[in-house]
Design a protein around this motif. Structure first.
Motif, short mmCIF file in Angstrom:
data_model
loop_
_atom_site.label_atom_id
_atom_site.label_comp_id
_atom_site.label_asym_id
_atom_site.label_seq_id
_atom_site.Cartn_x
_atom_site.Cartn_y
_atom_site.Cartn_z
N ASP A 155 9.82 11.29 -2.86
CA ASP A 155 9.79 10.90 -1.46
C ASP A 155 10.89 11.54 -0.63
OD1 ASP A 155 7.58 9.35 -1.87
OD2 ASP A 155 8.69 7.46 -2.02
N ASP A 199 6.33 -2.70 -1.47
CA ASP A 199 6.21 -1.87 -0.27
C ASP A 199 6.58 -2.73 0.93
OD1 ASP A 199 5.42 -0.30 1.88
OD2 ASP A 199 3.39 0.03 1.13
N THR A 200 7.67 -2.35 1.62
CA THR A 200 8.10 -3.17 2.75
C THR A 200 7.07 -3.18 3.88
OG1 THR A 200 9.44 -1.34 3.59
CG2 THR A 200 10.57 -3.02 2.30
N GLU A 201 6.27 -2.12 4.00
CA GLU A 201 5.21 -2.13 5.01
C GLU A 201 4.14 -3.18 4.67
OE1 GLU A 201 3.66 1.78 5.80
OE2 GLU A 201 5.67 2.61 6.05
N GLU A 202 3.87 -3.32 3.38
CA GLU A 202 2.92 -4.34 2.93
C GLU A 202 3.49 -5.73 3.17
OE1 GLU A 202 0.72 -5.68 -1.19
OE2 GLU A 202 1.40 -3.61 -1.00
#
Length: 59
Positions: A58, A9-12
């Motif tokens: 998604d 997850d790029t947000e993570e």
């Protein structure tokens, strides 16, 4: 060799970089964090550590 499923997850990744950079005395902008996360993801793809799959749920 056993295959395992890993979700990146790029947000993570961005949150991880934020915490580490703050701890080391840097104050990154949100844009810089997003770029670092994208670069990290691209690196993992290039090194064949991960494979990119598009989740049709998604879209």
């Amino acid at each position: 060799m056993k295959e395992i499923e890993v979700i990146i997850d790029t947000e993570e990744i961005a949150e991880f970089f934020y915490q580490e950079l703050i701890r080391r005395g840097f104050v990154p902008t949100q844009e810089e964090l997003e770029e670092l996360a994208d670069i990290t993801f691209d690196y993992l793809l290039e090194k064949c550590i991960i494979d990119e799959e598009i989740d049709v749920d998604d879209e």
